[in-house]
Design a protein around this motif. Structure first.
Motif, PDB file in Angstrom:
ATOM      1  N   ASP A1369      48.419  45.692  42.821  1.00 45.34           N
ATOM      2  CA  ASP A1369      48.231  45.471  41.390  1.00 45.34           C
ATOM      3  C   ASP A1369      48.543  46.757  40.625  1.00 45.34           C
ATOM      4  N   GLN A1373      51.379  47.415  37.837  1.00 48.86           N
ATOM      5  CA  GLN A1373      51.067  47.939  36.492  1.00 48.86           C
ATOM      6  C   GLN A1373      51.971  49.134  36.192  1.00 48.86           C
ATOM      7  N   THR A1395      43.499  45.673  33.648  1.00 49.28           N
ATOM      8  CA  THR A1395      44.965  45.638  33.623  1.00 49.28           C
ATOM      9  C   THR A1395      45.495  45.650  32.193  1.00 49.28           C
TER      10      THR A1395
END
Length: 1450
Positions: A1369, A1373, A1395
């Motif tokens: 993740d 990002q 996020t």
């Protein structure tokens, strides 16, 4: 005593009286044997009835019984009196036996009547058959007796008839069923029907009457007999399969009994059918004879038509019973097989599941099981065909001598030719099956991934794929099949004609006897009789071949490898207390496939106790979900042991939702417990979502389900089951962080509903790790470390510690309560399985009721079919068929002239006879025209309509909006593309060809008879009326029954494909039995509709045979009278009668084929409905508004007072949205589940059209653009990653517009390059159906690569990282904030608020409105903002503020 006291003695035929038997034969053989039979069978039956219990009978029924018994009692008295007279006056009886047997037999029938009435529910068959036979015998005897000794015997005759006088009213009462309770549809009328009703199918008449007045619905249909319920049928087959491995043998043992009986009936019927030509010959010989001697003897006039009539009656009773038994057997075979396939598919091992797509398994059920059903229907012809052919040749030899064998030779030569053609057809059909499988597979995948296809504007690419298989492979093959089939039918139609011609030619040259009418016409009718076994024989051979292929496929499937039985050991414990061991895995090694070199999970050691919460962590593809699969026994256990106490509940990562109401999905076949149910809804935070649905929790959801709610519905199901071990696969990923918090606190955590259960949670989130009792960290299928949170945090090298420190939120967790474990939570009792619903109210038909027309198929449908087929071609086809008929009548007329010519000459003129040559030429013409007709319909008409209808339906379905796919079960659309398309491809042409041909034949028959004997036309009027009446009755009912059959078949498919999708869930909950029972109910519902729809055909046939028999009788009688009165030659009579003998068959086939056309045109009707009546989306391209190729250049998105709803009639999901997003801005979108986040994104792609307002991208109003132009200009990474079967390359770039270099770059950015490199084949590595060969996280990354490839200015991320671990993740990002996306406007929906913390602005939605829209910093500073409260719940606020301070100080 058996001496005969009559003058004529023991002869059979009387010499004194005309056309009569001797008295001794009548009394000693006919009457005696009838009475003896009655005595014997009644005694056996009485013995059997002794064991049955007595029934309660109504008052009326009791009166009826008394009446019968009194009448029979009087008959016994009369009979005894008769015996007394005969014994005292020795002379009156020729044989004493019948007088002695009669009172005994009557006494037996008295007892039988009483027992039968009290103990059974149907009239006694023995008595119903005995009395008519006895009465006929008595009538024959009376005639002889009175003629012979009128004076002294009158008294005996009267006392004999006195017995009849009492018995016949008793017989009439016996015809009424002893059970006079009101018939309803909860049981089958066959239970109480008497033998006449069963033979003539009169038990169906009430249904037919109803059907002609109103549309029949399912509730009007009679119930199934218990032996026909699929559960029983399935069990029979299963038991047989356990004993014998051969599927053929098992099928025969399970359902073969009645079938063997049908074979005997069929052979009897064949013998009777061959009596007809013999009788015809007898009649013609008599006429010829009569003509030559002109009235010298009038011996044979009376009975010959009568005997023909008797034979005709016997024929029709037998034939239809045989057919009905065959249809019933066929139905049983199909039901048994479908049940077996369903049961088997629930226990298939994982490698078998991998190698078989769901489409293939559905095909086994829809195509292969039906093929075996078809085989049962006509399979007996394989036995009766050769028998009929042998009979025909014996009869022909008697007529023509050895010349008949010239014909035999030709037939024998034609057989290898036929087998060669059949073999060709078989090969083609097998190839065609593969093509069809391939297309069904493509279609099912296309329908499963329709959302992605629409979002990425890939429709054309997928239509191209389907059309390639359809047009380049399937239709090319169809054309070949069409040509070969046409050839085949011509061959079979032509052979009997050639055979007859060659036999006659040989006979006319070599035979000394003149070939007159009494030889020619019986021979022709024998040749005609041969046509059927031969033609059917070819069809049956191909049926048998298809069945062999199917049985092989079924056998492979039914013997396929099953799940390991010992994969897990269930330990039975009566009670489990907190701290008891629920699950233990010791030294477990697991793999998905047998042939895998390395195991998916190695050396797994894990114990879970009651009340413990275990967390499973790890990166994408490290085997987290596999671990859960291993626990439920879905994987192969190579070594080690798994022990499980108690039961399991399981929520999969991809939640599986049934096409049923939300409540049914949560209850999952358990009983409804309102209090607990509401607790569950509350705990899963589903309440607000359910309030938004039109009917609350009773709203039906499709198999595709409802967005973010799906995961929570699956979670609610797992809680509601109240199992001892709850397995949750990343259930928190698909929900917003504050909802996740709520769910964790109320369900999973130490205070939750499940606190007293053992729970295993796979998670990528670190927020809650400190509440877990035990953590397990997986890497590459090995448990790297495990222990409690505190232990792992103390170890400096621990992966978990690194993870937590890498992503964690330093500082205090404000807003988070840290409860200790509470012991005060009550443990709820386990859920109990609910009882199954009744058959008729069992299943709903999915969300939208399937479209089913009622009443006559509209002419419009026929005209559309013809338009699709080509009207010219069809016209020529009809013309060819009619001409063929005309020519064949001509050839028969030639024969008649030839026969008469030979009779006058007294010898044969050989081959030079002009009449005979005319006959030969007409035959050739007929064969040629037949070939033309067949080719026209098969190759020209049928192919064109197949192509046109399928393509227009495909385009129409692809143009339908997404809402259509969400409300229509995939099974239903697939049914149209497989079953209905198959009908249009291969069945419709055949039935239309049959109908046109039979109608031409019927017309020619009526014309020939009417032209020869004009008085016949008088009889035509009442017969035509009767015929019409029956046909109307029949068509109205059979059409609706066929429709009910079709509509009740869809749920079987839908249920089947749905179950296949959720197999792991079904197994985990251990609900195989429930699902099997549910499947059985759906099959029974289909059987309920299917059985009457075949019996109706028999009902019709019996009544048509009656019409046919009347026609034969009338014609024969007219012929005989015409010979008496005027000068008619035997040739004409032969011509007319040989046509009359064909009437029954032709009339029958005509109505049957007309109704078959109507029943099969229903498929066209359904296809046309989809092709014409589906609401399409907006156009794909609007040429005048086509944007420039660079658009959008900046990426500014503006909403102006925008509102939208999902479908007309539902509430608005977005209300008055107005905002402007600047180019290159990164926007985070958050809000509660159901606040309208995903809807907002769907509006950008115009999946949802505006109710008011507009959206502008770079100042262009997107509603003015074509959908393709719009959708290909923006990219999305959707919430549910959809993959297709094929290669990786095809999955990343289905349209094929990018170079490999670009694809590799995209993969590298998406962190997949290393993985793809490691695969054999790289980009060409295969992807299994729905991408099941990749883990959920990898699938999501792949979708990311797609978006990277498209390089558009606007990128939408819909919870794009919900299924990946934190490290991946973070990497994603970084890409999003990195240089690649610097110039792109990004809209992100996120559940993990961290996020979107670094977004430029954050949009908070609440119930479809904009609640807040500002920078994260400002929103966090605002104490009352929704965003701040959400961030506090997620434990992010403190951190953000600390960071802000640090930045400020710098």
């Amino acid at each position: 005593m058996a001496s005969c006291r009559d003058v004529e003695g023991w002869c059979i035929v009387s010499k004194l009286r005309e056309l009569d038997f001797t008295l001794c034969f009548e009394e000693g053989v006919i009457l005696t044997s009838l009475l003896a039979l009655l005595l014997l069978s009644a005694t056996c039956r009485i013995w059997a009835l002794r064991y049955l219990p007595s029934r309660d009978i109504s008052r009326k029924s009791r009166w009826m019984l008394w009446a019968k018994l009194i009448l029979l009692g009087l008959a016994i008295v009369a009979s005894c009196f008769n015996l007394f007279i005969v014994l005292s006056l020795k002379r009156t009886a020729s044989v004493v036996w019948p007088y002695i047997l009669e009172p005994l037999a009557l006494l037996a029938s008295w007892i039988l009547t009483r027992l039968n009435h009290r103990r059974t529910r149907a009239s006694s068959t023995i008595l119903l058959l005995f009395w008519p036979c006895y009465t006929v015998g008595l009538a024959i005897w009376t005639r002889s007796f009175v003629q012979g000794e009128a004076s002294k015997g009158l008294f005996v005759v009267l006392s004999k008839w006195a017995v009849e006088l009492f018995s016949l009213p008793a017989y009439a009462l016996e015809c009424v069923s002893p059970d006079d309770s009101v018939q309803d549809n909860t049981e089958s009328p066959i239970v109480t029907a008497n033998v006449y009703s069963i033979w003539s199918f009169a038990w169906l008449t009430p249904l037919m009457q109803k059907g002609s007045k109103e549309f029949i619905t399912e509730n009007d249909l009679p119930a199934l007999l218990p032996r026909d319920e699929s559960e029983n049928l399935g069990n029979d087959l299963e038991n047989a399969l356990e004993k014998h491995s051969s599927v053929w043998l098992a099928l025969f043992l399970s359902y073969g009994g009645p079938y063997a009986g049908a074979a005997a009936l069929k052979i009897l019927q064949d013998i009777l059918a061959f009596l007809q030509p013999q009788l015809l010959r007898w009649l013609l010989a008599y006429i010829s004879n009569y003509q030559s001697t002109k009235g010298a003897s009038n011996l044979l006039v009376g009975p010959s038509p009568l005997e023909g009539y008797v034979v005709a009656i016997i024929i029709f009773v037998v034939l239809h019973q045989y057919f009905q038994i065959c249809f019933e057997t066929g139905m049983r075979v199909r039901a048994g097989l479908v049940t077996a396939i369903y049961k088997k598919s629930l226990v298939l091992s994982s490698d078998e599941r991998g190698s078989r797509a769901s489409g293939d398994i559905v095909n086994l059920m829809s195509v292969d099981a039906s093929r075996l059903q078809d085989l049962c229907t006509y399979g007996l012809i394989a036995i009766s065909g050769p028998f009929q052919i042998t009979l025909a040749f014996v009869s022909l030899y008697n007529l023509l001598g050895w010349s008949a064998f010239v014909g035999v030779a030709i037939m024998i030569i034609s057989i290898p030719l036929n087998t060669a053609i059949a073999r060709m057809l078989k090969k083609m059909q097998e190839q065609q099956m593969k093509n069809r499988d391939r297309r069904t597979r493509l279609m099912s995948e296309l329908l499963a991934n329709i959302k992605s296809i629409k979002l990425y504007a890939w429709e054309y690419a997928f239509i191209r794929r389907v059309l390639h298989v359809r047009n380049d492979l399937e239709l090319k093959m169809l054309k070949k099949i069409g040509v070969v089939t046409a050839l085949n039918t011509t061959l079979w139609g032509g052979i009997p004609l050639i055979v007859a011609f060659s036999s006659f030619a040989t006979a006319s040259v070599f035979s000394s006897r003149p070939l007159t009418a009494d030889v020619i016409f019986p021979a022709i009718s024998l040749f005609m009789l041969l046509q059927f076994p031969l033609a059917m024989f070819s069809q049956v051979t191909s049926n048998i071949i298809e069945a062999l292929v199917s049985v092989k496929r079924l056998s492979d499937f039914l013997h396929a490898e099953e799940l390991q039985q010992n994969a897990l050991v269930k330990v039975q414990k009566s009670t489990l207390n907190i701290g008891d061991e629920v699950l233990s895995i010791k030294g477990g090694e697991f793999q998905w496939n047998k042939q895998d070199i390395s195991a998916a999970l190695e050396d797994i050691n894990l114990t879970v106790h009651k009340g413990e919460l275990v967390g499973v962590l790890g990166r994408v593809g490290s085997g987290k979900s596999s671990l859960l699969s291993a626990i439920i026994g879905d994987m192969r256990k190579a070594e080690g042991e798994v022990a499980l106490s108690g039961n399991v509940a399981y929520a999969a990562q991809n939640p599986w939702i049934l096409s049923a109401s939300v409540r049914d999905n949560i209850l999952f076949s358990h009983e409804y417990d309102e209090v607990f149910y509401n607790l569950v809804i509350e705990a899963c935070a589903l309440k607000p979502d359910l309030e938004l649905l039109p009917q609350g929790d009773l709203t039906e959801v499709g198999e595709k389900g409802i967005g973010g709610q799906r995961a929570r519905v699956a979670l609610a199901r797992a809680i509601y089951a109240r199992a001892d071990l709850v397995l949750l696969d990343d259930v928190l990923a698909a929900v917003d962080s504050h909802v996740a918090r709520h769910v964790f606190d109320h369900v999973i955590g130490p205070q939750g509903l499940l606190a007293t259960k053992a729970r295993v949670l796979v998670t990528n989130s670190i927020s809650y790790l400190k509440y877990f009792d035990q953590l397990v960290y997986l890497r590459r299928g090995i448990i790297l470390e495990s222990g409690s949170y505190d232990e792992l945090m103390l170890n400096p090298d621990s992966e978990v510690r690194k993870l937590v420190h890498g992503h964690a939120t330093s500082g205090s967790n404000s807003g988070m309560t840290t409860p200790g474990r509470s012991s005060g939570i009550e443990s709820f009792t386990k859920a109990v399985l609910a009882t199954a619903p009744k058959l008729r109210d069992a299943s709903s038909d999915g969300i939208t009721k399937e479209h089913s027309e009622q009443g006559r198929v509209k002419m419009e449908v026929y005209s559309q079919y013809l338009r699709a087929a080509s009207k010219k071609g069809f016209l020529f086809f009809v013309l060819a068929t009619v001409l063929q008929q005309v020519v064949s009548v001509m050839s028969t007329v030639m024969l008649r002239l030839w026969g008469e010519h030979n009779r006058e000459m007294g010898a044969n003129a050989g081959l030079t006879d002009k009449y005979f040559l005319g006959y030969g030429l007409s035959n050739l013409m007929a064969i040629f025209l037949g070939a033309c007709a067949a080719l026209l319909i098969w190759v020209f008409c049928s192919l064109r309509s197949s192509k046109h209808l399928h393509d227009s339906m495909l385009h129409s379905v692809m143009r339908a909006p997404l809402s259509f796919f969400e409300t229509t079960p995939t099974g239903r659309i697939l049914n149209l593309f497989s079953r209905d398309t198959y009908v249009v491809d291969q069945i419709l042409a055949r039935v239309i060809q049959n109908m046109i041909r039979t109608s031409a034949v019927c017309a020619s028959i009526l014309l020939v008879i009417g032209f020869s004997f004009p008085p016949f036309l008088i009889a035509v009027v009442p017969l035509a009326w009767f015929y019409y009446k029956i046909t109307v009755y029949y068509l109205a009912t059979s059409r609706e029954l066929k429709r009910l059959d079709a509509v009740s078949r869809s749920p079987i498919f839908a249920w089947f494909s749905e179950s296949l999708a959720g197999i792991s869930t079904i197994r985990a909950y251990d609900q195989q039995a429930v699902f099997i029972a549910n499947n059985a109910r759906r099959i029974d519902r289909n059987q309920l509709c299917y059985l009457p729809s075949t019996a109706v055909n028999r009902w019709l046939a019996v009544r048509l045979e009656f019409v046919g028999a009347v026609i034969i009788f009338v014609t024969a009688a007219l012929a005989v009278s015409a010979v008496m009165t005027s000068n008619v030659d035997a040739g004409l009579v032969g011509l007319v009668l040989s046509y009359a003998l064909n009437t029954t068959g032709s009339l029958n086939w005509f109505v049957r084929s007309a109704s078959e056309v109507e029943q099969n045109v229903v498929s066209v009707e359904r296809i046309v409905h989809y092709a014409k009546d589906l609401e399409p989306e907006a156009p794909y391209e609007i040429p005048e508004n086509k944007p420039t190729s660079e658009w959008p250049t900046a990426g500014e998105v503006e909403f102006r007072e925008y509102s939208a709803r999902y479908r007309p009639g539902l509430d608005l999901v977005l209300k008055d949205i107005s905002m402007t997003i600047k180019p290159k801005e990164n926007i985070g979108i958050c809000g509660r589940t159901g606040a309208g986040k995903s809807s907002l994104l769907l509006t950008l792609f115009r999946i949802i059209e505006p109710a008011s307002g507009a959206i502008l991208i770079d100042e262009v109003d997107i509603t003015k653009l074509g959908l393709h132009d719009l959708r290909s200009a923006i990219s999305i990474v959707p919430q549910n990653p959809d993959l297709f079967e094929g290669t990786l390359r095809e999955n990343i770039d289905p349209v094929g517009e990018h170079q490999d270099v670009d694809i590799w770059t995209a993969l590298e950015h998406a962190h997949l390059k290393a993985y793809v490199d490691s695969l054999p084949g790289g980009l060409d590595a295969p992807v299994q159906e729905a991408g099941s060969s990749l883990s959920a996280g990898q699938r999501q990354l792949l979708c990311f690569a797609r978006a990277l490839l498209r390089k558009t200015k606007v990128l939408v991320l819909d919870e794009a990282t919900s299924a990946v671990d934190l490290d991946t993740d973070r990497a994603i990002q970084e890409i999003i904030r990195g240089p690649i996306f610097r110039d792109v406007t990004i809209l992100t929906i996120a559940h993990r608020l961290n996020t979107i913390m670094e977004s430029d602005r954050i949009l908070v939605l609440d119930a479809g409105r904009i609640a807040e829209f500002d920078t994260p910093k400002k929103l966090l500073e605002n104490k009352s903002s929704i965003f701040r409260s959400m961030a506090m719940e997620a434990g992010l606020v403190q951190v953000q503020l600390d960071d802000a301070e640090v930045n400020a100080q710098e």
